[in-house]
Scaffold this motif. Structure first.
Motif, PDB file in Angstrom:
ATOM      1  N   UNK A 200       0.825  -1.208   0.000  1.00 38.48           N
ATOM      2  CA  UNK A 200       0.000   0.000   0.000  1.00 38.48           C
ATOM      3  C   UNK A 200       0.855   1.252   0.000  1.00 38.48           C
ATOM      4  N   UNK A 201       1.990   1.198   0.711  1.00 36.71           N
ATOM      5  CA  UNK A 201       2.907   2.339   0.721  1.00 36.71           C
ATOM      6  C   UNK A 201       3.642   2.430  -0.613  1.00 36.71           C
ATOM      7  N   UNK A 202       4.087   1.283  -1.110  1.00 40.07           N
ATOM      8  CA  UNK A 202       4.867   1.266  -2.357  1.00 40.07           C
ATOM      9  C   UNK A 202       4.054   1.740  -3.559  1.00 40.07           C
ATOM     10  N   UNK A 203       2.797   1.323  -3.627  1.00 42.56           N
ATOM     11  CA  UNK A 203       1.988   1.627  -4.809  1.00 42.56           C
ATOM     12  C   UNK A 203       0.934   2.698  -4.557  1.00 42.56           C
ATOM     13  N   UNK A 204       0.907   3.253  -3.353  1.00 42.47           N
ATOM     14  CA  UNK A 204      -0.022   4.343  -3.062  1.00 42.47           C
ATOM     15  C   UNK A 204      -1.477   3.929  -3.092  1.00 42.47           C
ATOM     16  N   UNK A 205      -1.772   2.724  -2.622  1.00 46.10           N
ATOM     17  CA  UNK A 205      -3.166   2.267  -2.617  1.00 46.10           C
ATOM     18  C   UNK A 205      -4.012   3.149  -1.701  1.00 46.10           C
ATOM     19  N   UNK A 206      -5.187   3.497  -2.158  1.00 42.17           N
ATOM     20  CA  UNK A 206      -6.096   4.351  -1.404  1.00 42.17           C
ATOM     21  C   UNK A 206      -7.468   3.696  -1.301  1.00 42.17           C
ATOM     22  N   UNK A 207      -8.116   3.905  -0.186  1.00 39.86           N
ATOM     23  CA  UNK A 207      -9.497   3.464  -0.035  1.00 39.86           C
ATOM     24  C   UNK A 207     -10.436   4.550  -0.554  1.00 39.86           C
ATOM     25  N   UNK A 208     -11.657   4.190  -0.953  1.00 38.32           N
ATOM     26  CA  UNK A 208     -12.589   5.195  -1.478  1.00 38.32           C
ATOM     27  C   UNK A 208     -12.874   6.278  -0.434  1.00 38.32           C
ATOM     28  N   UNK A 209     -13.027   7.513  -0.911  1.00 37.82           N
ATOM     29  CA  UNK A 209     -13.344   8.634  -0.031  1.00 37.82           C
ATOM     30  C   UNK A 209     -14.657   9.260  -0.492  1.00 37.82           C
ATOM     31  N   UNK A 210     -15.286  10.003   0.400  1.00 34.85           N
ATOM     32  CA  UNK A 210     -16.536  10.676   0.048  1.00 34.85           C
ATOM     33  C   UNK A 210     -16.284  11.688  -1.049  1.00 34.85           C
ATOM     34  N   UNK A 211     -17.219  11.844  -1.962  1.00 35.17           N
ATOM     35  CA  UNK A 211     -17.054  12.805  -3.060  1.00 35.17           C
ATOM     36  C   UNK A 211     -16.943  14.211  -2.535  1.00 35.17           C
ATOM     37  N   UNK A 212     -16.070  14.973  -3.208  1.00 28.94           N
ATOM     38  CA  UNK A 212     -15.854  16.362  -2.824  1.00 28.94           C
ATOM     39  C   UNK A 212     -14.814  16.533  -1.759  1.00 28.94           C
ATOM     40  N   UNK A 213     -14.109  15.409  -1.377  1.00 29.24           N
ATOM     41  CA  UNK A 213     -13.093  15.483  -0.341  1.00 29.24           C
ATOM     42  C   UNK A 213     -11.797  14.865  -0.832  1.00 29.24           C
TER      43      UNK A 213
END
Length: 205
Positions: A192-205
């Motif tokens: 996750x650190x190496x590839x910058x994995x992100x979880x979904x975030x609320x729209x507009x944020x």
């Protein structure tokens, strides 16, 4: 014998890594030596203390022997004297932190199962064991806990604890279940650190 020795070594390594991360946060917050040692100890042992208190295992294991506080104390002193060098070793420290995350997630889940908790509670307690110290560290440093804003951290701990339970369901020997679950948590965190994995975030944020 080998499995017990490996587990102890990983536990010491994880405690040291978490203690080091707490000490580095204290240094960045411009705390003195005492504050550095306090944050190092809180980060290294708080997760296990929370686990033991919730299980009714008192006094907590971290307070029954000298080595957890000795290891976190050593981590705090290393950060105090070699802080700039450690800052330049971000990747190795992150790897140690990932190892600690995986080890503590599985160890917490393992102990919860031994105390008779059902699978959902044991998996949750495993995650809490892994992230508890970091949450207390950030609260003491007046920061929003990183587990709530850093992607695939608590999730990696949760996956490791759940993988351990799945290994037992599949009939794996305990050592194999522990090793595979710890490795999964480590790989998820590092990737996750190496590839910058992100979880979904609320729209507009």
């Amino acid at each position: 014998m080998f499995a017990a020795t490996l587990s102890t070594l990983l536990d010491i390594l994880g405690t040291f890594a978490f203690g080091l991360s707490g000490a580095m946060v204290a240094i960045r917050s411009r705390l003195d030596l005492f504050g550095i040692l306090v944050l190092s100890a809180a980060t290294g042992v708080a997760g296990g203390i929370i686990r033991d208190l919730l299980l009714g295992d008192v006094p907590p294991a971290a307070l029954q022997t000298y080595w957890p506080l000795a290891v976190t104390g050593a981590a705090g002193l290393c950060a105090f004297f070699f802080g700039p060098l450690i800052d330049r070793m971000n990747r190795p420290v992150m790897l140690l932190d990932a190892i600690g995350l995986g080890v503590f997630a599985v160890a917490g889940c393992q102990k919860a199962l031994a105390y008779g908790l059902e699978t959902p509670g044991a998996v949750l307690l495993g995650m809490m064991t892994a992230i508890g110290g970091g949450m207390l560290r950030d609260i003491m440093a007046a920061e929003v806990p990183r587990v709530l804003r850093e992607d695939v951290y608590a999730l990696a701990a949760l996956a490791g604890a759940f993988a351990y339970v799945c290994g037992l369901w599949l009939g794996l020997p305990d050592t194999a279940a522990v090793v595979s679950a710890v490795l999964l948590a480590i790989v998820l965190r590092v990737a996750s650190v190496r590839y910058g994995w992100k979880l979904p975030r609320a729209r507009g944020h």
